[in-house]
Motif scaffolding. Structure first.
Motif, PDB file in Angstrom:
ATOM      1  N   LYS A  80      -3.563  -0.331  -0.476  1.00 50.67           N
ATOM      2  CA  LYS A  80      -2.701  -1.313   0.191  1.00 50.67           C
ATOM      3  C   LYS A  80      -1.771  -0.594   1.165  1.00 50.67           C
ATOM      4  N   VAL A  81      -1.408  -1.293   2.242  1.00 51.36           N
ATOM      5  CA  VAL A  81      -0.395  -0.737   3.136  1.00 51.36           C
ATOM      6  C   VAL A  81       0.958  -1.280   2.693  1.00 51.36           C
ATOM      7  N   TYR A  82       1.888  -0.389   2.393  1.00 48.21           N
ATOM      8  CA  TYR A  82       3.211  -0.833   1.961  1.00 48.21           C
ATOM      9  C   TYR A  82       4.213  -0.847   3.096  1.00 48.21           C
ATOM     10  N   GLU A  83       4.041   0.114   4.002  1.00 50.20           N
ATOM     11  CA  GLU A  83       5.030   0.193   5.064  1.00 50.20           C
ATOM     12  C   GLU A  83       4.349   0.586   6.366  1.00 50.20           C
ATOM     13  N   TYR A  84       4.741  -0.095   7.438  1.00 53.92           N
ATOM     14  CA  TYR A  84       4.231   0.250   8.768  1.00 53.92           C
ATOM     15  C   TYR A  84       5.357   0.051   9.752  1.00 53.92           C
ATOM     16  N   LEU A 124      -9.957  -1.392  -0.325  1.00 54.48           N
ATOM     17  CA  LEU A 124      -8.867  -1.695   0.602  1.00 54.48           C
ATOM     18  C   LEU A 124      -8.550  -3.187   0.513  1.00 54.48           C
ATOM     19  N   HIS A 125      -7.323  -3.496   0.159  1.00 52.42           N
ATOM     20  CA  HIS A 125      -6.893  -4.894   0.112  1.00 52.42           C
ATOM     21  C   HIS A 125      -6.739  -5.405   1.542  1.00 52.42           C
ATOM     22  N   PRO A 126      -6.782  -6.736   1.722  1.00 52.06           N
ATOM     23  CA  PRO A 126      -6.674  -7.265   3.086  1.00 52.06           C
ATOM     24  C   PRO A 126      -5.489  -6.651   3.829  1.00 52.06           C
ATOM     25  N   THR A 127      -5.804  -6.051   4.966  1.00 52.05           N
ATOM     26  CA  THR A 127      -4.803  -5.281   5.695  1.00 52.05           C
ATOM     27  C   THR A 127      -4.658  -5.814   7.115  1.00 52.05           C
ATOM     28  N   PHE A 147       1.924   3.615   5.758  1.00 51.88           N
ATOM     29  CA  PHE A 147       1.835   4.268   4.457  1.00 51.88           C
ATOM     30  C   PHE A 147       0.901   3.484   3.538  1.00 51.88           C
ATOM     31  N   PHE A 148      -0.139   4.132   3.086  1.00 50.07           N
ATOM     32  CA  PHE A 148      -1.140   3.508   2.199  1.00 50.07           C
ATOM     33  C   PHE A 148      -0.928   4.009   0.774  1.00 50.07           C
ATOM     34  N   GLN A 149      -1.129   3.099  -0.177  1.00 51.24           N
ATOM     35  CA  GLN A 149      -1.106   3.505  -1.579  1.00 51.24           C
ATOM     36  C   GLN A 149      -2.038   2.597  -2.358  1.00 51.24           C
ATOM     37  N   LEU A 150      -3.009   3.210  -3.060  1.00 46.84           N
ATOM     38  CA  LEU A 150      -3.988   2.477  -3.862  1.00 46.84           C
ATOM     39  C   LEU A 150      -4.582   1.271  -3.133  1.00 46.84           C
ATOM     40  N   GLY A 157      -7.035   4.736   0.510  1.00 48.44           N
ATOM     41  CA  GLY A 157      -7.753   3.794   1.365  1.00 48.44           C
ATOM     42  C   GLY A 157      -7.552   4.031   2.846  1.00 48.44           C
ATOM     43  N   LYS A 158      -6.799   5.071   3.210  1.00 49.11           N
ATOM     44  CA  LYS A 158      -6.516   5.263   4.634  1.00 49.11           C
ATOM     45  C   LYS A 158      -7.746   5.680   5.436  1.00 49.11           C
TER      46      LYS A 158
END
Lengths: 259, 295
Positions: free
Chosen positions: A231-235, A30-33, A226-229, A52-53
């Motif tokens: 990272k969170v792309y959209e919240y 999980l990248h820094p979130t 929304f998580f992908q690989l 990573g969710k």
């Protein structure tokens, strides 16, 4: 379209993370979130398997301790609870969790719920009875099991077991409830009942729920991440994420082009 | 051959094998009971054995066997619970742990006569315990520990991680999760393990010949002072068990009716093991129902 779209909800924030990252060994899962969760709302965490969710969710009540390296901050009641000196057993009383597969204990229905409160110091039988009834009512299970409280919880159906697990979690009077794909092992009817229960629970609890089911996310959640690989792309508000996503990746995912 | 026929044939072969096992068991137990039981009388259970004369009983041997079994279990159950819990729940997954597990496996396949001689050299001679119930019980513990430990370890490992997480997520400590959630779940398996090992202990002769000894001084069942040499509770007295008695009658017995006594004693041995089995399962079920609410 944008690369990332992460909003900060306007509502009162109950729990948030700042640059929370998770590593399994050397592998960054999980990248820094940085996310903030509004009080008494349901936030859905969506994304493909391995995005990573679940890892993120399990870090919030420190279930990843000893399994992974979790860095960054988890802010809960103005305290960073991601510190070694925090008493995790105490923390988990405030942040409850419901798992993917129903995991009732091999005990009676009553004991499943009363066991932890008793361990945490409530010895009075009347008080325990009250907790059991109230939790079962909140989890919409009371009417189905009120005559069978002394029967084994393992005899319940899958859907009932999962609601029992919710009752067990809320018996601790947590302020936050983490749900890790709570309906994935249930049939459609049980899923429907569970979703209604969750919406009802919103009055009292802040919930964060991992789900693979996008209809479920639109039906029950107020916010969606929304998580992908890793990272969170959209919240954003759920309605925005699903009808007007700002990131191409999110759009592809919610329209079913991958995942 | 088509799939259906092969399937049918496989099933038949398996049935024949099961049949062979079942018939063998029935024959052995049947033979022992048929030859032994007619010699039996209530009297036989309650009179002392005879060294030379006919008409001896097995009172003291039977008591010694039961007493040794209880002592051995009292020592080995807590120890193996601790070891089993540690190996299943706390031990890091590293070389040392694997080494310990391998040792336990080796120990559990050690021939009992070797364990017996070890007990003789270390306990009877070196620690000067003499031929005594205590030497016997400790030797049986050596013999029993590895089996019970791996039984408990495996029982705990078979509980899914979801149960552990369920406990931890409620703010329970690790120990509380093990004690309150995992162990009650494993009660039936642990009981089965204890019953199996009890059967082994009860029927064990080789490990006891040189540790608890081959003589059975007459006991006075009214004497409950554990320090008195004639008291049945004394742990420092030599004590011939039922299994050792049977062995001795058949190898160096001077008794005239050795055949009859040993046949009858064998029948008693089997019946007691059977009884113990039934009792343990009954208690186990009750305990499980109490802990888990049945199912």
């Amino acid at each position: 379209m944008k690369d990332y779209n992460i909003v900060t909800p306007k509502e009162e924030i109950r729990i948030s993370t700042k640059d929370l990252s998770v590593k399994y060994g050397d592998k960054l899962a999980l990248h820094p979130t940085t996310l903030a969760f509004p009080r008494h709302q349901i936030t859905a965490l969506i994304g493909a398997s391995g995005s990573g969710k679940s890892t993120y969710l399990r870090s919030l009540n420190r279930m990843n301790d000893k399994i992974a390296t979790v860095e960054g901050q988890i802010l809960f009641e103005n305290v960073d609870v991601n510190q070694p000196k925090i008493n995790v057993f105490e923390l988990r009383k405030h942040i409850g969790m419901v798992f993917q597969r129903p995991n009732p204990f091999a005990k009676t229905i009553y004991e499943n719920i009363a066991y932890a409160p008793r361990y945490h110091g409530i010895k009075d039988k009347r008080q325990l009875d009250e907790i059991v009834e109230k939790s079962l009512r909140q989890a919409a299970l009371w009417n189905e099991v009120k005559d069978d409280l002394n029967k084994s919880a393992l005899a319940l159906s899958g859907g009932q077991q999962q609601r029992l697990c919710i009752a067990r979690a809320i018996a601790m009077k947590p302020s936050i409830l983490l749900l890790d794909e709570p309906a994935s092992a249930l049939d459609p009817i049980s899923t429907g009942v569970l979703e209604e229960t969750l919406v009802e629970l919103k009055k009292n609890y802040t919930m964060i729920m991992v789900t693979h089911n996008m209809q479920q996310a639109t039906r029950v959640s107020d916010y969606t991440a929304f998580f992908q690989l890793g990272k969170v792309y959209e919240y954003d508000k759920t309605v925005n994420v699903f009808t007007n996503p700002q990131v191409k990746l999110t759009q592809d995912y919610v329209e079913g082009r991958f995942g | 051959m088509d799939v259906k026929k092969v399937d049918h044939l496989a099933k038949r072969i398996i049935q024949v094998m099961v049949g062979i096992v079942a018939v063998l068991l029935v024959l052995i137990i049947g033979y022992i009971l048929v030859t032994g039981l007619p010699q039996e009388s209530i009297d036989f259970l309650f009179k002392p054995s005879q060294a030379v004369k006919a008409g001896g009983g097995i009172r003291d041997q039977l008591w010694n066997s039961i007493y040794l079994l209880i002592l051995a279990l009292l020592i080995s159950i807590p120890l193996s619970l601790g070891a089993g819990i540690y190996l299943a729940e706390y031990a890091p997954d590293n070389k040392l742990t694997h080494f310990i597990q391998t040792l336990i496996e080796i120990l559990s396949s050690l021939p009992s006569i070797v364990v017996g001689l070890f007990g003789y050299l270390v306990l009877v001679i070196r620690f000067n315990m003499g031929f005594s119930i205590l030497s016997g019980a400790l030797t049986l513990t050596v013999f029993n520990l590895p089996l019970l430990t791996s039984n408990i370890e495996n029982a705990l490992r078979s509980v899914s991680d979801e149960q552990r997480e369920g406990g931890l997520a409620l703010g329970l400590s690790r120990w509380q999760t093990i004690k309150g959630i995992l162990l009650p779940r494993t009660v039936p398996e642990i009981i089965t393990g204890v019953v199996l090992s009890s059967g082994r202990i009860f029927g064990e002769a080789a490990a006891l010949i040189y540790t608890s000894g081959q003589s059975a001084p007459a006991l006075n069942y009214l004497n409950w002072n554990p320090l008195s040499p004639e008291s049945p509770l004394n742990v420092m007295r030599p004590a011939e068990t039922l299994a050792v008695h049977i062995w001795k009658l058949n190898t160096e017995g001077l008794t005239i009716d050795a055949d009859i006594v040993s046949a009858a004693a064998s029948a008693v041995l089997i019946l007691v093991v059977l009884l113990f089995n039934i009792l343990a399962h009954y208690l186990g079920n009750k305990l499980e129902r109490k802990l888990t609410g049945g199912k």
